[in-house]
Design a protein around this motif. Structure first.
Motif, short mmCIF file in Angstrom:
data_model
loop_
_atom_site.label_atom_id
_atom_site.label_comp_id
_atom_site.label_asym_id
_atom_site.label_seq_id
_atom_site.Cartn_x
_atom_site.Cartn_y
_atom_site.Cartn_z
N SER A 20 0.85 -1.19 0.00
CA SER A 20 0.00 0.00 0.00
C SER A 20 0.89 1.24 0.00
CB SER A 20 -0.91 0.00 1.24
OG SER A 20 -1.66 1.19 1.33
N PHE A 21 0.32 2.33 -0.58
CA PHE A 21 1.05 3.60 -0.63
C PHE A 21 0.16 4.71 -0.10
CE2 PHE A 21 3.08 0.91 -3.74
CZ PHE A 21 4.43 1.15 -3.54
N ARG A 22 0.79 5.64 0.56
CA ARG A 22 0.06 6.76 1.15
C ARG A 22 -0.53 7.62 0.05
NH1 ARG A 22 3.00 11.65 4.41
NH2 ARG A 22 1.14 12.84 4.99
N GLY A 31 4.82 7.83 0.33
CA GLY A 31 5.63 6.62 0.41
C GLY A 31 4.82 5.40 0.77
N PRO A 32 5.48 4.26 0.91
CA PRO A 32 4.78 3.01 1.23
C PRO A 32 4.22 3.06 2.66
CG PRO A 32 7.16 2.70 1.35
CD PRO A 32 6.94 4.07 0.77
N ASP A 33 3.05 2.45 2.84
CA ASP A 33 2.47 2.40 4.18
C ASP A 33 1.75 1.08 4.44
OD1 ASP A 33 0.20 2.66 2.66
OD2 ASP A 33 -0.63 4.35 3.78
N PRO A 70 -4.56 -10.29 7.29
CA PRO A 70 -3.55 -9.57 6.50
C PRO A 70 -3.39 -8.13 6.96
CG PRO A 70 -5.57 -9.88 5.23
CD PRO A 70 -5.73 -10.68 6.48
N GLY A 71 -2.21 -7.55 6.66
CA GLY A 71 -1.97 -6.15 6.99
C GLY A 71 -2.80 -5.23 6.12
N ARG A 72 -2.86 -3.96 6.50
CA ARG A 72 -3.65 -2.98 5.76
C ARG A 72 -2.82 -1.72 5.55
NH1 ARG A 72 -7.07 -5.40 9.37
NH2 ARG A 72 -6.64 -3.84 10.97
N GLY A 73 -3.37 -0.81 4.76
CA GLY A 73 -2.70 0.46 4.53
C GLY A 73 -2.62 1.29 5.79
N LYS A 74 -1.94 2.43 5.70
CA LYS A 74 -1.72 3.33 6.84
C LYS A 74 -0.93 2.64 7.95
CE LYS A 74 -5.90 6.04 5.93
NZ LYS A 74 -7.17 6.57 6.49
N ARG A 135 12.49 3.47 -2.92
CA ARG A 135 11.54 4.28 -2.18
C ARG A 135 10.09 3.90 -2.47
NH1 ARG A 135 14.12 10.40 -2.18
NH2 ARG A 135 16.19 9.79 -1.38
N ALA A 136 9.85 3.06 -3.42
CA ALA A 136 8.49 2.63 -3.74
C ALA A 136 8.43 1.11 -3.83
CB ALA A 136 8.01 3.27 -5.04
#
Length: 426
Positions: A20-22, A31-33, A70-74, A135-136
């Motif tokens: 996920s990306f911000r 950036g990635p989150d 599973p993980g999530r964004g933010k 960075r991505a």
């Protein structure tokens, strides 16, 4: 009563990390989150004095804890999987029976617990792969699988005094006469098919008396299910050896049972015994009491009680004598300084923080790369995306997989198998 069971247990799988990306207003290139996946739940056994048998584990043979989410964004980590708590009777021994695992845990007191199968760790989200040169990151790990374990459950009754003897010697009648228990009683051998427990009250105190099904010659080797019955007297403080006083060879019957006790487990032979000559309500048995006591005295036995389990004659004196032995054992145990004992917790497969990759040749130009973390990473990689593939090969270099492939003789253009993923080394 079911006192043995074989089951398969599995810890929960870890959840997959998120890619996920911000993305916020005025932050078009955040950036990635992606957060990590949650850990899988453990399978835990707990001794419960309110559970009497292993009957439930004879009906269901497979148990699994919850998987991690599973993980999530933010940067949100997934929820951990719920542990699976399995309750067993106090006195249960858990033994790992698989080829690759070993160990045992003895849940000998109420509330004792053992972690039998660990849940897997959650996979890392893409925020974990960010660096000054990447960075991505568009990589995330799959969750670690939970432990899969085969175990055997053995229940050993927790009794203070055990009744042993030949079939039809009167053990069940003595249990009924000396306690409040109501076992099945009949005038034929092998009436008792499973151990029975009773509580014997002595003044302001009490002890637990266990009636073990009748033993026969060869019981230690399983004849007549004797090996399954004998384990229930291993934890007793004293044995009451009950003998039918009307038998023609009373001392021979006594020696036969003692031989089976010794062959089953040596400490049983050394366990204190009280002889109970039963059926003195029969004239032929009562007349032989003096001579039988003399025979036992010649064998070194100084305490032989004459009783009738049917009429109750001599039973109170026998129970009082047994209680004196139990009380002495309790006092001896209390005199031993208490030791801080950790709960019987077993970790079957701790994974090192760094593990060297292994490369095996599967065919000409085909190589198998073995590395748990890379296998979980490869499971969700889209190799058709060149940017993602480049990031993946960079990770292989970080853990030394590229060097391992080169040392094995691999070359660009060869196939590399990682878990279920097949890639061409470019």
């Amino acid at each position: 009563m079911i006192d043995q069971a074989y089951i398969h247990v599995r810890g929960g799988n870890g959840g997959r990390g998120a890619v996920s990306f911000r993305r916020e207003k005025y932050v078009p290139f955040g950036g990635p989150d992606g957060g990590d996946g949650g850990a899988g739940g453990d399978v835990i056994f707990r001794a419960d004095e309110n559970v009497m048998t292993l009957q439930d584990y004879g009906r269901q043979l497979r148990y699994a804890a919850r998987n991690g989410e599973p993980g999530r964004g933010k940067k949100q980590t997934g929820r951990n999987g719920e542990d699976l708590l399995l309750r067993v009777p106090t006195g249960t021994i858990i033994t790992w029976t698989g080829e690759k695992t070993s160990g045992a845990a003895d849940l000998e007191h109420d509330g004792a617990t053992a972690v039998v199968a660990r849940g897997g760790a959650g996979g890392r989200g893409n925020v974990r792969f960010a660096s000054s040169v990447n960075r991505a990151p568009r990589l995330a790990e799959g969750g670690e699988p939970g432990e899969r374990v085969d175990v055997r459950l053995d229940l050993k009754l927790l009794a203070d005094v055990g009744l042993v003897g030949l079939p039809n010697a009167g053990k069940s009648s003595l249990l009924a006469s000396g306690s409040g228990a109501r076992p099945r009683v009949a005038a034929y051998a092998f009436t008792t098919r499973e151990p029975n427990l009773g509580v014997v009250d002595i003044g302001w105190s009490s002890f637990i008396l266990a009636d073990i099904p009748g033993l026969i010659e060869g019981a230690h080797a399983g004849k007549g299910l004797g090996d399954q019955f004998l384990r229930h007297v291993e934890r007793t403080a004293v044995l009451i050896h009950i003998i039918d006083g009307s038998l023609p060879n009373v001392t021979d019957a006594w020696r036969a049972i003692n031989r089976e006790l010794a062959l089953h487990e040596a400490p049983l032979q050394e366990k204190p015994q009280i002889i109970a000559i039963n059926k003195v309500d029969m004239p032929e048995a009562r007349e032989r009491i003096p001579s039988l006591r003399a025979e036992f005295a010649a064998e070194g036995v100084t305490e032989a009680h004459a009783i009738s389990a049917v009429t109750g004659e001599g039973v109170a004196e026998l129970m009082t004598a047994a209680f004196r032995r139990v009380q002495a054992d309790r006092e001896a145990r209390a005199a031993v300084p208490a030791q801080e004992s950790a709960e019987p917790e077993v970790i079957l497969r701790p994974e090192p923080a760094r593990i060297a990759p292994i490369v095996n040749a599967e065919d000409d130009g085909v190589w198998r790369l073995i590395h748990p973390r890379l296998e979980r990473l490869a499971s969700g990689v889209d190799m058709s995306d060149m940017a993602v593939a480049a990031q993946f090969w960079r990770e292989l270099g970080h853990v030394g997989a590229i060097d391992a492939l080169e040392r094995a003789g691999a070359a660009p253009g060869d196939w590399v198998l990682i878990g279920e993923t097949e890639v061409i080394w470019r």
